[in-house]
Design a protein around this motif. Structure first.
Motif, PDB file in Angstrom:
ATOM      1  N   LYS A  47      -0.947  -2.506   1.652  1.00  0.00           N
ATOM      2  CA  LYS A  47      -2.057  -2.317   0.467  1.00  0.00           C
ATOM      3  C   LYS A  47      -2.319  -3.682   0.088  1.00  0.00           C
ATOM      4  CE  LYS A  47      -2.739  -0.162  -3.915  1.00  0.00           C
ATOM      5  NZ  LYS A  47      -1.939   0.838  -4.954  1.00  0.00           N
ATOM      6  N   GLY A  48      -1.363  -4.590  -0.216  1.00  0.00           N
ATOM      7  CA  GLY A  48      -1.711  -5.923  -0.513  1.00  0.00           C
ATOM      8  C   GLY A  48      -2.524  -6.703   0.317  1.00  0.00           C
ATOM      9  N   LYS A  49      -2.437  -6.824   1.625  1.00  0.00           N
ATOM     10  CA  LYS A  49      -3.016  -7.443   2.518  1.00  0.00           C
ATOM     11  C   LYS A  49      -4.521  -6.926   2.459  1.00  0.00           C
ATOM     12  CE  LYS A  49       0.632  -8.769   5.812  1.00  0.00           C
ATOM     13  NZ  LYS A  49       1.171  -8.588   7.249  1.00  0.00           N
ATOM     14  N   LYS A  51      -6.055  -5.678  -0.102  1.00  0.00           N
ATOM     15  CA  LYS A  51      -6.587  -6.025  -1.375  1.00  0.00           C
ATOM     16  C   LYS A  51      -6.933  -7.404  -1.123  1.00  0.00           C
ATOM     17  CE  LYS A  51      -5.956  -6.190  -6.484  1.00  0.00           C
ATOM     18  NZ  LYS A  51      -5.376  -5.906  -7.312  1.00  0.00           N
ATOM     19  N   LEU A  52      -6.203  -8.496  -0.367  1.00  0.00           N
ATOM     20  CA  LEU A  52      -6.327  -9.840   0.062  1.00  0.00           C
ATOM     21  C   LEU A  52      -7.851 -10.013   0.721  1.00  0.00           C
ATOM     22  CD1 LEU A  52      -2.966 -11.421   0.314  1.00  0.00           C
ATOM     23  CD2 LEU A  52      -4.534 -11.554  -1.473  1.00  0.00           C
ATOM     24  N   GLN A  53      -7.929  -9.031   1.642  1.00  0.00           N
ATOM     25  CA  GLN A  53      -8.862  -9.017   2.738  1.00  0.00           C
ATOM     26  C   GLN A  53     -10.280  -8.672   1.867  1.00  0.00           C
ATOM     27  OE1 GLN A  53      -8.373 -10.217   5.508  1.00  0.00           O
ATOM     28  NE2 GLN A  53     -10.606 -10.097   6.196  1.00  0.00           N
ATOM     29  N   GLU A  54     -10.075  -7.601   0.973  1.00  0.00           N
ATOM     30  CA  GLU A  54     -11.246  -7.140   0.131  1.00  0.00           C
ATOM     31  C   GLU A  54     -11.831  -8.500  -0.476  1.00  0.00           C
ATOM     32  OE1 GLU A  54     -12.611  -4.135  -3.425  1.00  0.00           O
ATOM     33  OE2 GLU A  54     -10.538  -4.156  -2.373  1.00  0.00           O
ATOM     34  N   VAL A 273      -1.816  -9.814  -6.109  1.00  0.00           N
ATOM     35  CA  VAL A 273      -0.922  -9.535  -4.734  1.00  0.00           C
ATOM     36  C   VAL A 273       0.086 -10.745  -4.551  1.00  0.00           C
ATOM     37  CG1 VAL A 273      -1.095  -9.181  -2.331  1.00  0.00           C
ATOM     38  CG2 VAL A 273      -3.039  -8.436  -3.539  1.00  0.00           C
ATOM     39  N   ARG A 274       1.095 -10.545  -4.418  1.00  0.00           N
ATOM     40  CA  ARG A 274       2.271 -11.423  -4.162  1.00  0.00           C
ATOM     41  C   ARG A 274       1.834 -12.021  -2.524  1.00  0.00           C
ATOM     42  NH1 ARG A 274       6.919 -12.982  -6.552  1.00  0.00           N
ATOM     43  NH2 ARG A 274       8.264 -14.270  -5.208  1.00  0.00           N
ATOM     44  N   LEU A 275       1.994 -13.574  -2.558  1.00  0.00           N
ATOM     45  CA  LEU A 275       1.741 -14.054  -1.156  1.00  0.00           C
ATOM     46  C   LEU A 275       2.474 -14.205  -0.306  1.00  0.00           C
ATOM     47  CD1 LEU A 275      -0.688 -17.059  -2.815  1.00  0.00           C
ATOM     48  CD2 LEU A 275      -1.415 -14.754  -1.666  1.00  0.00           C
ATOM     49  N   ASN A 276       3.824 -13.892  -0.626  1.00  0.00           N
ATOM     50  CA  ASN A 276       4.987 -14.038   0.476  1.00  0.00           C
ATOM     51  C   ASN A 276       5.211 -12.578   0.878  1.00  0.00           C
ATOM     52  OD1 ASN A 276       6.305 -13.148  -1.968  1.00  0.00           O
ATOM     53  ND2 ASN A 276       8.092 -13.917  -1.452  1.00  0.00           N
ATOM     54  N   ILE A 277       3.949 -12.008   1.555  1.00  0.00           N
ATOM     55  CA  ILE A 277       4.204 -10.617   2.142  1.00  0.00           C
ATOM     56  C   ILE A 277       4.151 -10.711   3.605  1.00  0.00           C
ATOM     57  CG2 ILE A 277       3.373  -9.624  -0.116  1.00  0.00           C
ATOM     58  CD1 ILE A 277       0.671  -9.433   1.321  1.00  0.00           C
TER      59      ILE A 277
END
Length: 277
Positions: A47-49, A51-54, A273-277
């Motif tokens: 989900k976080g990835k 959101k970052l792509q969006e 979104v936390r970046l260390n995912i």
């Protein structure tokens, strides 16, 4: 009582913006819990990835900036004038707000030297502008600012040392219409932020005394009205209303996050979104 997340698991889920329901889950065995953790972590990372792509492909602006823009558009449409004032303020200006050496807020201030600090609130500058603008403009005088404030807050899921404040203030409100006006302004901000089902609660402030707070689980905004004892320090004599909101908290509640750190200025999080995912 069932088995709950370990402290490390819970912290990781909070960092990934798990919901309150997810954080409060319990299990029949450690094996069930650990399997569930792996599944939940994987889903939250995906989900976080996404959101970052969006953010990269579509919105290209963080939610905090988008909310600021929406609030500016909504408030200026309602006749408020946006102002931009200094981040560095004087110790004398804080003293006019009753924040002297013995005040509880004094120890939370980031001092630059013996006479200057990073502002912990926007109100001193807005008071100063009111004093000059009432000579130049007819009342009501409606101004607002969206700017960074700084406080040595206790660490936790709802506090930030550096946060974005919205403060809107209206000088020259008929005294018998102040409560109604505060409700209207709270509604304007909350509707713009996309938050419903909030409450208006009477609380006591270390600066303003009794005030009307905007609450949904946590305090999202606080208001005050005058005439007020502080007004004499600034040469203000007309009735007024003012209300302030922490924008990161608004986003936290709207997005269902459990950690306000993810919504603020950060090198660890981007757009929640936390970046260390």
């Amino acid at each position: 009582m069932g088995i709950t997340w370990t402290s490390i698991q819970k912290q990781r889920l909070q960092e990934l913006n798990a919901s309150e329901i997810q954080l409060e889950q319990s299990f029949e065995s450690h094996k069930d819990r650990d399997r569930a953790f792996q599944e939940q972590e994987h889903l939250l990372v995906v989900k976080g990835k996404q959101k970052l792509q969006e953010l990269k492909e579509t919105t290209r602006r963080p939610s905090l900036s988008v909310l600021e823009q929406k609030l500016v558009e909504a408030l200026t449409k309602e006749g408020f004038v946006q102002v931009v004032t200094p981040t560095i303020i004087s110790k004398a200006a804080l003293a006019k707000m009753s924040v002297s050496d013995e005040h509880p807020l004094f120890s939370q201030v980031f001092w630059l030297d013996s006479k200057r600090c990073l502002r912990p609130m926007l109100a001193p500058n807005l008071y100063t502008l009111w004093k000059d603008l009432e000579r130049l403009w007819e009342k009501p005088i409606r101004i607002f600012e969206i700017g960074t404030c700084y406080r040595k807050e206790s660490k936790g899921s709802v506090h930030l040392n550096e946060f974005t404040m919205l403060n809107l203030a209206e000088l020259g409100v008929p005294e018998d219409q102040r409560h109604k006006r505060l409700e209207e302004l709270a509604s304007l901000v909350m509707d713009t932020a996309g938050i419903s089902d909030y409450q208006l609660v009477m609380e006591s402030s270390v600066v303003y005394g009794d005030e009307l707070d905007v609450v949904k689980g946590i305090e999202l905004g606080s208001s005050a009205m005058g005439p007020h004892p502080l007004d004499d320090n600034w040469g203000i004599f007309d009735p007024w209303v003012g209300i302030g909101f922490g924008l990161e908290r608004l986003l936290m509640i709207r997005e269902g996050s459990q950690n306000v750190q993810s919504m603020g200025r950060s090198l660890t999080y981007l757009n929640g979104v936390r970046l260390n995912i």
